[in-house]
Design a protein around this motif. Structure first.
Motif, PDB file in Angstrom:
ATOM      1  N   SER A  12       0.756  -1.202  -0.161  1.00  0.00           N
ATOM      2  CA  SER A  12       0.035   0.002   0.169  1.00  0.00           C
ATOM      3  C   SER A  12       0.754   1.160   0.038  1.00  0.00           C
ATOM      4  O   SER A  12       1.853   1.413   0.663  1.00  0.00           O
ATOM      5  CB  SER A  12      -1.006  -0.007   1.154  1.00  0.00           C
ATOM      6  N   THR A  13       0.326   2.301  -0.554  1.00  0.00           N
ATOM      7  CA  THR A  13       1.187   3.672  -0.869  1.00  0.00           C
ATOM      8  C   THR A  13       0.161   4.644  -0.541  1.00  0.00           C
ATOM      9  O   THR A  13      -1.218   4.511  -0.733  1.00  0.00           O
ATOM     10  CB  THR A  13       1.489   3.710  -2.116  1.00  0.00           C
ATOM     11  N   ALA A  14       0.630   5.721   0.494  1.00  0.00           N
ATOM     12  CA  ALA A  14      -0.159   6.759   1.052  1.00  0.00           C
ATOM     13  C   ALA A  14       0.345   7.983   1.096  1.00  0.00           C
ATOM     14  O   ALA A  14       1.341   8.105   1.617  1.00  0.00           O
ATOM     15  CB  ALA A  14      -1.093   6.269   2.267  1.00  0.00           C
ATOM     16  N   ALA A  15      -0.175   8.911   1.089  1.00  0.00           N
ATOM     17  CA  ALA A  15       0.418  10.208   1.186  1.00  0.00           C
ATOM     18  C   ALA A  15      -0.290  10.913   2.489  1.00  0.00           C
ATOM     19  O   ALA A  15      -1.677  10.765   2.645  1.00  0.00           O
ATOM     20  CB  ALA A  15      -0.119  11.484  -0.072  1.00  0.00           C
ATOM     21  N   VAL A  16       0.411  11.150   3.533  1.00  0.00           N
ATOM     22  CA  VAL A  16      -0.146  11.467   4.706  1.00  0.00           C
ATOM     23  C   VAL A  16       0.582  12.768   5.234  1.00  0.00           C
ATOM     24  O   VAL A  16       1.515  12.891   4.991  1.00  0.00           O
ATOM     25  CB  VAL A  16       0.612  10.311   5.776  1.00  0.00           C
ATOM     26  N   GLU A  17      -0.510  13.643   5.755  1.00  0.00           N
ATOM     27  CA  GLU A  17      -0.402  14.878   6.390  1.00  0.00           C
ATOM     28  C   GLU A  17       0.653  14.938   7.393  1.00  0.00           C
ATOM     29  O   GLU A  17       0.594  14.014   8.219  1.00  0.00           O
ATOM     30  CB  GLU A  17      -1.322  15.867   6.551  1.00  0.00           C
ATOM     31  N   THR A  18       1.763  15.503   7.584  1.00  0.00           N
ATOM     32  CA  THR A  18       2.903  15.601   8.598  1.00  0.00           C
ATOM     33  C   THR A  18       3.200  17.205   8.916  1.00  0.00           C
ATOM     34  O   THR A  18       2.809  18.068   7.832  1.00  0.00           O
ATOM     35  CB  THR A  18       3.968  14.813   8.242  1.00  0.00           C
ATOM     36  N   GLU A  19       3.923  17.251   9.817  1.00  0.00           N
ATOM     37  CA  GLU A  19       4.378  18.528  10.072  1.00  0.00           C
ATOM     38  C   GLU A  19       5.306  19.180   8.814  1.00  0.00           C
ATOM     39  O   GLU A  19       6.251  18.486   8.540  1.00  0.00           O
ATOM     40  CB  GLU A  19       5.446  18.471  11.444  1.00  0.00           C
ATOM     41  N   GLY A  20       4.945  20.402   8.369  1.00  0.00           N
ATOM     42  CA  GLY A  20       5.631  20.920   7.481  1.00  0.00           C
ATOM     43  C   GLY A  20       5.343  20.392   6.195  1.00  0.00           C
ATOM     44  O   GLY A  20       5.743  21.001   5.023  1.00  0.00           O
ATOM     45  N   GLY A  21       4.328  19.646   5.908  1.00  0.00           N
ATOM     46  CA  GLY A  21       3.562  19.276   4.441  1.00  0.00           C
ATOM     47  C   GLY A  21       3.197  17.876   4.566  1.00  0.00           C
ATOM     48  O   GLY A  21       2.295  17.380   5.388  1.00  0.00           O
TER      49      GLY A  21
END
Length: 236
Positions: A12-21
């Motif tokens: 699985s591949t995911a874009a996850v919000e984190t500190e700074g982006g």
């Protein structure tokens, strides 16, 4: 890029919000750059593009199919750690810009260069208050330091991600002005590329096309388009 695993190892591949982006996770594990730094993307659009590139890998990982990931890695590992040096290097193109070196003949080529390149120099004058001097031949013509300082300032205000894109636009075209025109939206990526190829296209017309040269041009054109898209993602 040589530190990447040779084969796909995640499901699985995911874009996850984190500190700074945004970060990219593969089975919950964050992607890092070749320098082992956490890859944090500045915009949701870029994060989605990077995630899509990773998700598209089927068996062997092919970095050549991942231009957004490569650009992001360059921004983090190269530009961000030496931004001043990179800006200085790119700004130097203004002192030897492709648009300023004109053919001494034949008349048709001289006219074609003027027809295509002069409007861009006029645009630079209007947009940045920069007047660049043109000359015949290839002997270096020093530009006014004040004009060069204004062009330097345009690059210096960019983020590392934007500079990574500008680097490719400038180096591939040989022109800081063409790159800025594409970045500013005065030219499309395709128009910018065509403007940079006036001399080469003239040679093709006179002597016929060279298959190897055209193949290399196709690769460079795609890289130019990729850089333009990357800049827009970084600026969203």
């Amino acid at each position: 890029m040589s530190d990447w695993a040779a084969k796909r190892f995640w499901k699985s591949t995911a874009a996850v919000e984190t500190e700074g982006g945004y970060k990219i996770e593969l089975d919950g594990r964050p992607v890092k750059t070749p320098a082992k730094v956490l890859l944090v993307l500045p915009t949701a659009e870029m994060a989605a593009a990077v995630a899509s590139e990773w998700d598209a890998q089927v068996d062997l990982i092919d970095p050549l199919t991942m231009p957004v990931t490569r650009g992001a890695n360059a921004a983090v590992d190269k530009v961000s750690v030496q931004k001043d040096e990179v800006v200085e290097m790119l700004a130097a193109y203004g002192d030897s810009d492709l648009l300023c070196y004109r053919a001494v003949g034949p008349e048709e080529l001289i006219a074609r260069q003027a027809d295509v390149w002069d409007p861009l120099l006029s645009w630079a004058k209007t947009r940045f208050d920069v007047t660049l001097t043109s000359a015949e031949g290839v002997t270096h013509v020093p530009q006014n330091p004040e004009n060069l300082a204004r062009l330097h300032a345009e690059l210096d205000r960019m983020t590392p991600y934007q500079i990574a894109a500008a680097h490719d636009l400038i180096s591939l075209s040989g022109s800081l002005i063409i790159a800025l025109a594409v970045i500013d939206g005065f030219l499309s990526a395709e128009q910018g590329w065509d403007v940079s190829r006036v001399d080469e296209n003239w040679q093709f017309e006179q002597w016929g096309e060279d298959e190897d040269a055209r193949a290399l041009e196709s690769i460079k054109r795609q890289a130019f388009h990729d850089a333009a898209k990357f800049y827009k993602m970084a600026a969203t």
